[in-house]
Design a protein around this motif. Structure first.
Motif, PDB file in Angstrom:
ATOM      1  N   GLN A  51       0.873 -11.301  27.679  1.00  0.00           N
ATOM      2  CA  GLN A  51       1.181 -12.491  28.474  1.00  0.00           C
ATOM      3  C   GLN A  51      -0.124 -13.185  28.845  1.00  0.00           C
ATOM      4  N   LEU A  52      -0.216 -14.449  28.467  1.00  0.00           N
ATOM      5  CA  LEU A  52      -1.374 -15.296  28.772  1.00  0.00           C
ATOM      6  C   LEU A  52      -0.976 -16.217  29.916  1.00  0.00           C
ATOM      7  N   LEU A  53      -1.589 -16.012  31.077  1.00  0.00           N
ATOM      8  CA  LEU A  53      -1.173 -16.697  32.304  1.00  0.00           C
ATOM      9  C   LEU A  53      -2.340 -17.537  32.824  1.00  0.00           C
ATOM     10  N   VAL A  54      -2.242 -18.847  32.642  1.00  0.00           N
ATOM     11  CA  VAL A  54      -3.335 -19.742  33.032  1.00  0.00           C
ATOM     12  C   VAL A  54      -2.943 -20.462  34.317  1.00  0.00           C
ATOM     13  N   TYR A  55      -3.705 -20.243  35.364  1.00  0.00           N
ATOM     14  CA  TYR A  55      -3.480 -20.731  36.731  1.00  0.00           C
ATOM     15  C   TYR A  55      -1.997 -20.773  37.110  1.00  0.00           C
ATOM     16  N   PRO A  56      -1.357 -19.587  37.156  1.00  0.00           N
ATOM     17  CA  PRO A  56       0.090 -19.554  37.439  1.00  0.00           C
ATOM     18  C   PRO A  56       0.418 -19.807  38.909  1.00  0.00           C
ATOM     19  N   VAL A  57       1.624 -20.330  39.141  1.00  0.00           N
ATOM     20  CA  VAL A  57       2.236 -20.293  40.466  1.00  0.00           C
ATOM     21  C   VAL A  57       2.851 -18.913  40.623  1.00  0.00           C
ATOM     22  N   THR A  58       2.437 -18.160  41.636  1.00  0.00           N
ATOM     23  CA  THR A  58       3.005 -16.821  41.822  1.00  0.00           C
ATOM     24  C   THR A  58       3.671 -16.637  43.181  1.00  0.00           C
ATOM     25  N   ASP A  59       3.451 -17.565  44.111  1.00  0.00           N
ATOM     26  CA  ASP A  59       4.094 -17.455  45.431  1.00  0.00           C
ATOM     27  C   ASP A  59       4.264 -18.851  46.013  1.00  0.00           C
ATOM     28  N   ALA A  60       5.484 -19.370  45.914  1.00  0.00           N
ATOM     29  CA  ALA A  60       5.771 -20.720  46.401  1.00  0.00           C
ATOM     30  C   ALA A  60       6.143 -20.743  47.874  1.00  0.00           C
ATOM     31  N   THR A  61       6.015 -19.601  48.555  1.00  0.00           N
ATOM     32  CA  THR A  61       6.439 -19.526  49.955  1.00  0.00           C
ATOM     33  C   THR A  61       5.297 -19.653  50.949  1.00  0.00           C
ATOM     34  N   THR A  62       4.053 -19.557  50.500  1.00  0.00           N
ATOM     35  CA  THR A  62       2.926 -19.406  51.427  1.00  0.00           C
ATOM     36  C   THR A  62       1.751 -20.292  51.030  1.00  0.00           C
ATOM     37  N   HIS A  63       1.079 -20.862  52.016  1.00  0.00           N
ATOM     38  CA  HIS A  63      -0.189 -21.545  51.798  1.00  0.00           C
ATOM     39  C   HIS A  63      -1.329 -20.573  52.093  1.00  0.00           C
ATOM     40  N   ARG A  64      -2.205 -20.402  51.116  1.00  0.00           N
ATOM     41  CA  ARG A  64      -3.375 -19.552  51.274  1.00  0.00           C
ATOM     42  C   ARG A  64      -4.620 -20.415  51.481  1.00  0.00           C
ATOM     43  N   ALA A  65      -5.777 -19.770  51.579  1.00  0.00           N
ATOM     44  CA  ALA A  65      -7.017 -20.502  51.865  1.00  0.00           C
ATOM     45  C   ALA A  65      -7.296 -21.560  50.800  1.00  0.00           C
ATOM     46  N   SER A  66      -7.040 -21.234  49.523  1.00  0.00           N
ATOM     47  CA  SER A  66      -7.329 -22.210  48.470  1.00  0.00           C
ATOM     48  C   SER A  66      -6.415 -23.430  48.562  1.00  0.00           C
ATOM     49  N   HIS A  67      -5.205 -23.270  49.114  1.00  0.00           N
ATOM     50  CA  HIS A  67      -4.335 -24.426  49.335  1.00  0.00           C
ATOM     51  C   HIS A  67      -4.963 -25.387  50.347  1.00  0.00           C
ATOM     52  N   ARG A  68      -5.677 -24.835  51.312  1.00  0.00           N
ATOM     53  CA  ARG A  68      -6.335 -25.669  52.326  1.00  0.00           C
ATOM     54  C   ARG A  68      -7.675 -26.208  51.819  1.00  0.00           C
ATOM     55  N   ASP A  69      -8.451 -25.341  51.143  1.00  0.00           N
ATOM     56  CA  ASP A  69      -9.785 -25.749  50.692  1.00  0.00           C
ATOM     57  C   ASP A  69      -9.739 -26.829  49.619  1.00  0.00           C
ATOM     58  N   PHE A  70      -8.706 -26.802  48.779  1.00  0.00           N
ATOM     59  CA  PHE A  70      -8.611 -27.746  47.661  1.00  0.00           C
ATOM     60  C   PHE A  70      -7.321 -28.550  47.756  1.00  0.00           C
ATOM     61  N   ALA A  71      -6.956 -28.895  48.982  1.00  0.00           N
ATOM     62  CA  ALA A  71      -5.669 -29.567  49.219  1.00  0.00           C
ATOM     63  C   ALA A  71      -5.612 -30.943  48.578  1.00  0.00           C
ATOM     64  N   GLU A  72      -6.725 -31.659  48.539  1.00  0.00           N
ATOM     65  CA  GLU A  72      -6.744 -33.010  47.987  1.00  0.00           C
ATOM     66  C   GLU A  72      -8.039 -33.235  47.217  1.00  0.00           C
ATOM     67  N   GLY A  73      -7.951 -34.088  46.203  1.00  0.00           N
ATOM     68  CA  GLY A  73      -9.143 -34.515  45.479  1.00  0.00           C
ATOM     69  C   GLY A  73      -9.529 -33.650  44.308  1.00  0.00           C
ATOM     70  N   TYR A  74      -8.713 -32.631  43.974  1.00  0.00           N
ATOM     71  CA  TYR A  74      -9.036 -31.731  42.865  1.00  0.00           C
ATOM     72  C   TYR A  74      -7.925 -31.713  41.818  1.00  0.00           C
ATOM     73  N   LEU A  75      -7.385 -32.859  41.540  1.00  0.00           N
ATOM     74  CA  LEU A  75      -6.373 -33.096  40.518  1.00  0.00           C
ATOM     75  C   LEU A  75      -4.988 -32.648  40.977  1.00  0.00           C
ATOM     76  N   LEU A  76      -4.743 -31.330  41.027  1.00  0.00           N
ATOM     77  CA  LEU A  76      -3.492 -30.844  41.612  1.00  0.00           C
ATOM     78  C   LEU A  76      -3.686 -30.751  43.121  1.00  0.00           C
ATOM     79  N   GLU A  77      -2.725 -31.273  43.893  1.00  0.00           N
ATOM     80  CA  GLU A  77      -2.881 -31.300  45.336  1.00  0.00           C
ATOM     81  C   GLU A  77      -1.778 -30.494  46.007  1.00  0.00           C
ATOM     82  N   THR A  78      -2.109 -29.915  47.144  1.00  0.00           N
ATOM     83  CA  THR A  78      -1.149 -29.083  47.859  1.00  0.00           C
ATOM     84  C   THR A  78       0.121 -29.846  48.238  1.00  0.00           C
ATOM     85  N   PRO A  79       0.043 -31.091  48.720  1.00  0.00           N
ATOM     86  CA  PRO A  79       1.291 -31.824  48.980  1.00  0.00           C
ATOM     87  C   PRO A  79       2.143 -32.023  47.730  1.00  0.00           C
TER      88      PRO A  79
END
Length: 318
Positions: free
Chosen positions: A190-218
């Protein structure tokens, strides 16, 4: 590590488009508008190789729906059946298509050693959870049932994908072990490139890269709101495989993450759980890149090496 200079220039161009009113964040659009923008933007990331052979056909889903599918080969002569990468595109279950990932699939197939089969699973909000999971399983079962007629060896298959496509690959890997009555395919990798593994929780990277890095937390939250029938769906392991009780006994995994990606931390947590459960797991990271780097061969010279690295790993397992 900062974002790579070439990628930083691309991000600045995207931000300029917003400031001038020429573009809007995906989560401020309708799904239909977002799909059009996503397809248009895909053309800026890479140019499809013309040396790859491509066959279009359909795969029947369990409810009678016909799923568009595409088979890529590099044109080299092969003795017997060919190993295959079953690839699922990203796009948050709302956007993305065979066409948005055509250039990427061609580049992976060009690496040689396997054919690449990809399927247009149905999208939300028209088709909500768990329809994409069912469609992915139906594609895997089709490969077992009909693959040999297309020159494909279902016994030498790697599941692969980017973003939620990688999530589908993780889920099918779990279903193959935990619910083999639902999936006859027995993947070798299985080749897993930047997978979504938990859609229930915001972690530090969701806050650190929330906007301006192509994919956004909102935007992620917008995807999940369209995909889930109820909040309970997001906690289902078929949506959030990190929440699965048992991750043991799975096929070897290559988990590839981007440093500047809101999904980084959940991808890392999943990789760590795979290793802790005793699986063969390889973790690779691109600290200077953002989400979607796998499709950026036309922008970033480094991506060709990533494609080669991923393909070599797949070939070693199938």
């Amino acid at each position: 590590m900062p974002v790579l200079p070439e990628l930083e220039a691309f991000l600045e161009l995207a931000e300029f488009g917003r400031l001038t009113g020429k573009s809007r964040p995906m989560h401020e659009q309708t799904p239909q508008q977002a799909r059009l923008d996503f397809e248009a933007a895909s053309g800026f990331l890479d140019v499809p190789l013309t040396t790859i052979t491509c066959e279009n056909f359909t795969i029947p889903a369990r409810d009678g729906h016909s799923l568009a599918a595409r088979l890529y080969r590099n044109g080299q002569a092969v003795d017997g059946l060919q190993p295959v990468m079953l690839y699922f595109h990203g796009g948050g279950y709302v956007v993305g298509s065979l066409d948005s990932h055509d250039a990427l699939c061609r580049r992976l197939a060009a690496q040689g050693g396997f054919a690449l089969l990809t399927v247009d699973y149905r999208l939300a909000p028209e088709w909500k959870f768990p329809t994409p999971v069912h469609d992915a399983c139906d594609a895997g079962n089709w490969l077992v049932r009909e693959g040999a007629a297309h020159g494909l060896d279902a016994n030498r298959t790697a599941l692969a994908g980017d973003s939620v496509g990688a999530t589908l690959a993780t889920v099918l890997s779990l279903i193959a072990v935990r619910q083999p009555e639902d999936l006859r395919l027995n993947p070798k990798a299985q080749l897993l490139v930047y997978p979504v593994t938990d859609a229930t929780t915001h972690r530090a990277s969701h806050r650190d890269f929330a906007e301006g890095y192509l994919l956004e937390t909102p935007t992620l939250d917008w995807f999940y709101a369209h995909y889930a029938r109820t909040p309970a769906d997001l906690a289902d392991w078929r949506c959030s495989p990190l929440l699965a009780e048992d991750l043991s006994g799975l096929s070897p995994a290559l988990v590839y993450l981007a440093g500047h990606d809101p999904l980084h931390d959940e991808g890392l947590a999943y990789a760590e759980r795979l290793r802790a459960a005793g699986n063969d797991m390889t973790l690779l990271e691109q600290p200077g890149m953002t989400h979607d780097f796998l499709r950026m061969a036309g922008l970033l010279g480094e991506v060709a090496g990533i494609h080669d690295e991923a393909a070599r790993w797949v070939r070693s397992k199938i």
